[in-house]
Design an enzyme around this catalytic site. Structure first.
Site, PDB file in Angstrom:
ATOM      1  N   SER A   1       0.859  -1.190   0.000  1.00  0.00           N
ATOM      2  CA  SER A   1       0.000   0.000   0.000  1.00  0.00           C
ATOM      3  C   SER A   1       0.892   1.235   0.000  1.00  0.00           C
ATOM      4  O   SER A   1       2.069   1.150   0.378  1.00  0.00           O
ATOM      5  CB  SER A   1      -0.845  -0.005   1.285  1.00  0.00           C
ATOM      6  OG  SER A   1      -1.530   1.228   1.435  1.00  0.00           O
TER       7      SER A   1
ATOM      8  N   TYR B   1      -2.276  -0.477  10.384  1.00  0.00           N
ATOM      9  CA  TYR B   1      -2.319  -0.859   8.962  1.00  0.00           C
ATOM     10  C   TYR B   1      -0.995  -0.495   8.305  1.00  0.00           C
ATOM     11  O   TYR B   1      -0.373  -1.320   7.617  1.00  0.00           O
ATOM     12  CB  TYR B   1      -3.493  -0.160   8.271  1.00  0.00           C
ATOM     13  CG  TYR B   1      -3.651  -0.542   6.816  1.00  0.00           C
ATOM     14  CD1 TYR B   1      -4.189  -1.779   6.460  1.00  0.00           C
ATOM     15  CD2 TYR B   1      -3.259   0.326   5.798  1.00  0.00           C
ATOM     16  CE1 TYR B   1      -4.336  -2.131   5.118  1.00  0.00           C
ATOM     17  CE2 TYR B   1      -3.408  -0.020   4.462  1.00  0.00           C
ATOM     18  CZ  TYR B   1      -3.952  -1.245   4.128  1.00  0.00           C
ATOM     19  OH  TYR B   1      -4.098  -1.598   2.806  1.00  0.00           O
TER      20      TYR B   1
END
Ligand SMILES: NC(=O)c1ccc[n+]([C@@H]2O[C@H](COP(=O)([O-])OP(=O)(O)OC[C@H]3O[C@@H](n4cnc5c(N)ncnc54)[C@H](OP(=O)(O)O)[C@@H]3O)[C@@H](O)[C@H]2O)c1
Length: 247
Positions: free
Chosen positions: A144, A158
């Protein structure tokens, strides 16, 4: 002949979003595709669309024993493993003080331990495939933007999980290149999927509505690009953001 004709690809999290689009795109290039996730009905619907190129394996990537059994089964059933796409992931983004510790642990379990268990199980098959006619094998992990930088505080755990798989992937790349196993990371910005619809992953809905989000197919394209390079060239990292996404 399509570029990936004769190869076998494993895609985790193939039941929705980026994984589903990636499985479809790899099959479109001629690969046999092993579809892994927990929601069997969704995998079967996709397999029905892809036909004999696809096989369904219901598995929770956080269950190491089950993953090892499934990966061995894929190699046996589909004739080895040339490409592993570590895509299964979970994101829950909230300020730390409002976060549930169980949610943090779940992200570590899926996004880090899931990648470790699947990669560990697949390595011997990838190394064997690299000695075959294609002469190369691929591990692609869907990280990501949050694996490159912490763009906002709610990204806390995350971002930590995606930084972790980035470090793991780079170490693996250095180790396995000599054996012609390429190891790459795709780092998406905001993509329309259940992950961004289902929780605060877009941080605030207003921002996501102002942005033109990417579609899962945009990331599938990046994966296909990586795994269709000539044997001599390895695309190590691809950061792909919506055009309007600033951070
Ligand atoms: N959407 C974005 O904006 C974005 C941005 C950057 C990175 N990413 C990354 O892209 C990847 C795919 O996300 P997505 O956006 O496509 O979200 P998604 O539609 O929610 O897909 C997540 C996939 O992971 C699978 N999964 C989750 N937990 C699992 C488990 N324990 N065992 C097996 N499979 C599991 C889900 O399948 P089941 O529920 O059927 O098991 C599903 O197929 C993730 O790694 C995510 O972090 C997404």
């Amino acid at each position: 002949m399509s570029t990936l004709e004769g190869t076998t690809a494993v895609v985790t999290g193939a039941s929705s979003g980026i994984g589903e689009a990636t499985a479809r795109a790899l099959a479109g290039q001629g690969a046999r595709v092993a579809l892994l996730a927990r929601r069997r009905d969704r995998l079967e619907a996709l397999a029905g669309e892809l036909g004999e190129r696809a096989a369904v394996y219901e598995v929770d990537v956080t269950d190491d024993d089950a993953v090892a059994t499934v990966i061995a089964g894929v190699a046996r059933d589909l004739g080895g493993i040339d490409i592993l796409v570590n895509n299964a992931g979970y994101g829950s983004m909230n300020p730390a003080a409002e976060s549930d510790l169980a949610e943090w642990r779940r992200m570590v379990e899926v996004n880090v331990n899931g990648v470790l268990g699947t990669t560990h199980a697949a390595l011997e098959h990838l190394a064997a495939a690299a000695k075959g006619p294609r002469g190369v094998a691929d591990v692609v992990t869907i990280s990501s933007v949050a694996g490159r930088k912490v763009a906002f505080p709610g990204a806390n755990v995350y971002a930590a999980t995606k930084h972790a798989v980035g470090a793991f992937s780079e170490a693996l790349r250095q180790e396995l290149g000599a054996r012609h196993v390429r190891v790459g990371l795709v780092e998406p910005g905001l993509v329309r999927s259940e992950l961004t619809e289902g929780n605060g992953a877009a941080q605030d809905a207003e921002q996501s509505q102002e942005l033109g989000l990417m579609e899962p197919e945009d990331i599938a394209d990046a994966v296909v690009h990586m795994v269709t390079r000539p044997r001599r060239a390895a695309v190590n990292e691809m950061l792909v953001r919506p055009t309007e996404q600033a951070r």
